[in-house]
Design an enzyme around this catalytic site. Structure first.
Site, mmCIF file in Angstrom:
data_model
loop_
_atom_site.group_PDB
_atom_site.id
_atom_site.type_symbol
_atom_site.label_atom_id
_atom_site.label_comp_id
_atom_site.label_asym_id
_atom_site.label_seq_id
_atom_site.Cartn_x
_atom_site.Cartn_y
_atom_site.Cartn_z
ATOM 1 C CE LYS A 33 7.318 -1.165 -6.995
ATOM 2 N NZ LYS A 33 6.034 -0.904 -6.358
ATOM 3 C CB THR A 34 4.606 -4.447 -3.263
ATOM 4 O OG1 THR A 34 4.528 -3.682 -4.463
ATOM 5 C CG2 THR A 34 3.370 -4.188 -2.425
ATOM 6 C CD GLN A 251 10.801 -0.764 -13.218
ATOM 7 O OE1 GLN A 251 9.686 -1.052 -13.647
ATOM 8 N NE2 GLN A 251 11.320 -1.348 -12.150
ATOM 9 N NE ARG A 601 7.577 -4.209 -16.974
ATOM 10 C CZ ARG A 601 7.814 -4.120 -15.677
ATOM 11 N NH1 ARG A 601 6.858 -4.412 -14.802
ATOM 12 N NH2 ARG A 601 9.001 -3.775 -15.222
#
Length: 738
Positions: A33-34, A251, A601
């Site tokens: 995403k980033t 999320q 995670r």
């Protein structure tokens, strides 16, 4: 095409070069995403010739903003991000307000009040209205006002919609508090979000100027935006509509602090022409981990459908740990860490242990210490170092040793008894003059000529201490701690504050009570106070780790968002714990999203654990396994012995859900147990009816006002003494009939 775009996969690249009009990127966990946001900024500057000053990128943390700026500079050349508006919502809006806030009656040199400043001003407002902190806690007022501001609810609207006592009082205080902020030429943190809205509504020319300046708007973690953030972004982007949002509805786990999942779910309704890109290629986790995560989150009704695809092989099945109590659960987690380190050469840093509530860390910490496993807590302090625990332990220490002056000073005004520093100084002078201890001075305060109010407060304190000292002679530590909580009402005070922070502190105190009950139950001498305090002293002296970077990470699932670990343990997977006290379908869906975050995670291996019994609120309760376990495909879950659950299912009919083996069947609780989510434990139809007294673990005592529906959808409306009116789902409410 610009060379750096070769670093992206096809969908990422399409999202980056879609620079005209509204765009939503649904970025699944571990999908980069980033990278998409930063590459898009670089593409706009390098290929589209957009000036950095025309780009606004909004984040939720300074760390994320700094990382974005660094990546842009790396992609282009150092200093290319100069003039770029990258920052958190709060920092960017504060910067804008410095330029324009004079237009709505503030000086540009306004102060920004932190939480403590805000509480002080709320106290002043309450004093002006003659509203006592005993009637409505300051923390409760601050929380209610903050939630209102984040929803862009101003004082008049809040007042008209106030439904219970706390809200009605908070509405009065909100109005005075807002006036006092203006008198001080100050804004609190929430004002940084709503003052731009006031500015834009009052001065459309300013809005038009900013719309022209910010031609491209990008928002990270869009699923976490509240209503105020949503409105500001929508207004700024209304002219050019070049709004680019990145997030993952799966999320969205922060509704308790104002996040509104509907912002991302309804993006297509706000922008009919919007392009949507789904990033589903996950570069973090194995195939089985993603298969499990997809199978669980797919149960949610309010979602935008997508399924993560792994770039790795299937990996190992998930492993289910079925323990007989919470200590056995922690011990088996510790044993798995030992075995994995021995067989696979994992470092301690490879492991993370997740739990739903901070209070659960206590037994995990104890076992880690006993097995000499270095660990570090994230998002919290060690259980024994938490303020509420240190306060309660200080009482116990002083009961055992009245010469413990440090403990006395800690507890003399906790809970508040209006015994301030000046009074304590005078007491010390009186003690020195009479050559007696400070506690003797407290017991003989009537001889010191002190004001009657102080003498009464000190007498009340010493009465509590003397009663507990008598009880400690023959009673267990559980008896003493229970009576301490009864006499001081400390847990009740935290319940009545009814904020996320106070309820977490309340849970910690209940965990201490459970620890005391466990200690008393398993010590032949009945659990003497001195032995109990010795155990706590040894535990609290433990240094979490001497190694700066090699430790097992312990944290709540909320704290884990954004992190990743090779091996993850998700503990406490029991009904009413994870999922936690769900009363409405929307709450259950958020708990499921939280479980999804926990699973995603993990990079290589997941352990799921639950305990058949657990101490809660000082009592031993039998537990049911979390419904989330049954939602995972049984063909990818194995027992600790290596048997797949799907193989066990061929030999036994499920007891719970579509993939629960018979081994999950637990002994039915006694008639005094709480009403449960289990079908076999539903209350009689006549048990809950108007006028019946009930007790709720968080909200306390209450009276039933109305019962609606039947079966699994039955709801009950209750007025609680401290929490006001609530409507709860019966199957999740865990009510006790009084």
């Amino acid at each position: 095409m610009i060379e750096f775009l070769n670093d992206l996969n096809d969908v990422q690249r399409e999202a980056v070069i879609a620079t005209s009009g509204p765009v939503m990127v649904l970025a699944g966990a571990g999908s980069g995403k980033t990278r998409v946001i930063t590459y898009r900024i670089a593409y706009l500057i390098n290929h589209e010739g957009v000036s950095p000053s025309n780009i606004l990128a909004l984040t939720f943390t300074n760390k994320a903003a700094g990382e974005m700026r660094h990546r842009v500079d790396t992609l282009l050349h150092q200093g290319s991000s100069r003039g770029l508006w990258i920052g958190t919502f709060h920092s960017i809006f504060a910067r804008l307000l410095r330029n324009y806030i004079n237009l709505i009656g503030y000086d540009r040199n306004f102060s920004i009040f932190d939480t403590d400043d805000s509480k002080s001003l709320i106290r002043q407002s309450m004093a002006e209205l003659n509203i006592s902190a005993d009637s409505v806690p300051v923390n409760t007022v601050q929380s209610l006002i903050s939630r209102a501001k984040n929803s862009f609810i101003l004082p008049a609207e809040f007042h008209s919609n106030a439904s219970d006592y706390n809200q009605q009082k908070a509405a009065q205080i909100y109005e005075v508090y807002a006036k006092k902020l203006r008198e001080n030429n100050a804004l609190d943190f929430d004002d940084l979000l709503i003052k731009p809205l006031e500015l834009f509504n009052a001065h459309p020319n300013v809005l038009a100027e900013l719309q022209n300046s910010f031609r491209y708007i990008m928002i990270d973690e869009y699923q976490d935006t509240n209503r105020a953030q949503y409105l500001v972004a929508k207004m700024l982007g209304a002219s050019h509509r070049n709004i680019f949002v990145v997030g993952d509805d799966a999320q969205s786990i922060y509704s308790w602090r104002g996040a509104d999942i509907s912002n991302i779910l309804n993006f297509q309704d706000d922008y009919n022409e919007a392009l949507t890109f789904k990033l589903v290629e996950n570069y973090r986790s194995t195939g089985n981990i993603l298969k499990a995560a997809n199978s669980v989150i797919g149960r949610n009704l309010r979602q935008i459908k997508k399924e993560l695809i792994s770039h790795r092989d299937d990996g190992e099945p998930l492993t289910l740990i079925e323990a007989y109590n919470e200590r056995n659960e922690a011990e088996r987690v510790g044993e798995q860490i030992r075995v994995l380190r021995q067989n696979h050469a994992y470092d301690f840093r490879s492991f993370a242990i997740f739990y739903r509530t901070n209070a659960q860390s206590r037994v995990v910490e104890d076992v880690m210490r006993q097995n000499k496993i270095p660990y570090r807590l994230f998002g919290s302090v060690s259980f024994y170092k938490r303020k509420e625990i240190k306060d309660a332990v200080a009482y116990l220490r002083f009961i055992l040793n009245e010469r413990d002056g440090e403990s006395l000073l800690r507890i003399i005004n906790f809970p508040p008894r209006k015994i301030g520093d000046v009074s304590i100084t005078k007491l010390k002078e009186f003690a020195d003059m009479r050559n007696i201890s400070l506690y003797d001075a407290i017991k003989r305060a009537e001889e010191g000529g002190f004001p009657a109010r102080l003498v009464n407060a000190l007498a009340s304190f010493s009465t509590v201490i003397e009663a507990l000292k008598v009880l400690s002679v023959n009673g267990t530590v559980f008896d003493v701690l229970t009576e301490l909580f009864n006499l001081t009402s400390i847990p009740l005070i935290l319940q009545e504050e009814n904020t996320p922070e106070s309820l977490a502190r309340h849970e910690n105190l209940q965990e201490l009570l459970s620890m005391a009950r466990d200690f008393a139950d398993h010590n032949p001498d009945g659990g003497l106070l001195g032995d109990f305090l010795e155990n706590i002293s040894l535990a609290s002296d433990y240094e979490e780790t001497q190694d700066s970077d090699n430790f097992v990470s312990l944290m709540t699932v909320h704290s884990a968002k954004g992190l990743e670990f090779p091996v993850v343990f998700i503990t406490g997977l029991e009904e009413r714990l994870f999922p936690l006290h769900c009363y409405e379908p929307e709450e259950l869906e958020e708990e499921r999203r939280l479980f999804y975050v926990a699973m995603t995670r993990a990079q290589e291996k997941i352990f799921l654990s639950w305990a058949q019994s657990r101490y809660q609120y000082g009592q031993l309760h039998q537990s049911l396994p979390s419904t989330f376990i049954s939602e995972i495909d049984s063909s990818i879950v194995q027992t600790e012995g290596g048997t797949l659950l799907s193989d066990r299912l061929t030999k036994a009919r499920p007891a719970f859900g579509s993939s629960m083996p018979r081994g999950y069947q637990l002994k039915a609780p006694s008639s005094s147990a709480p009403l449960s989510a289990s079908a076999s434990q539903k209350p009689e139809p006549s048990a809950l009816r108007k006028g019946v007294m009930v007790h709720h673990a968080l909200f306390g005592p209450g009276v039933v006002l109305d019962v609606q529906g039947s079966g699994a959808k039955q709801k009950v409306r209750i007025t609680f003494r401290s929490a006001g009116e609530k409507t709860l789902m019966v199957q999740y409410a865990n009510l006790k009939i009084q």
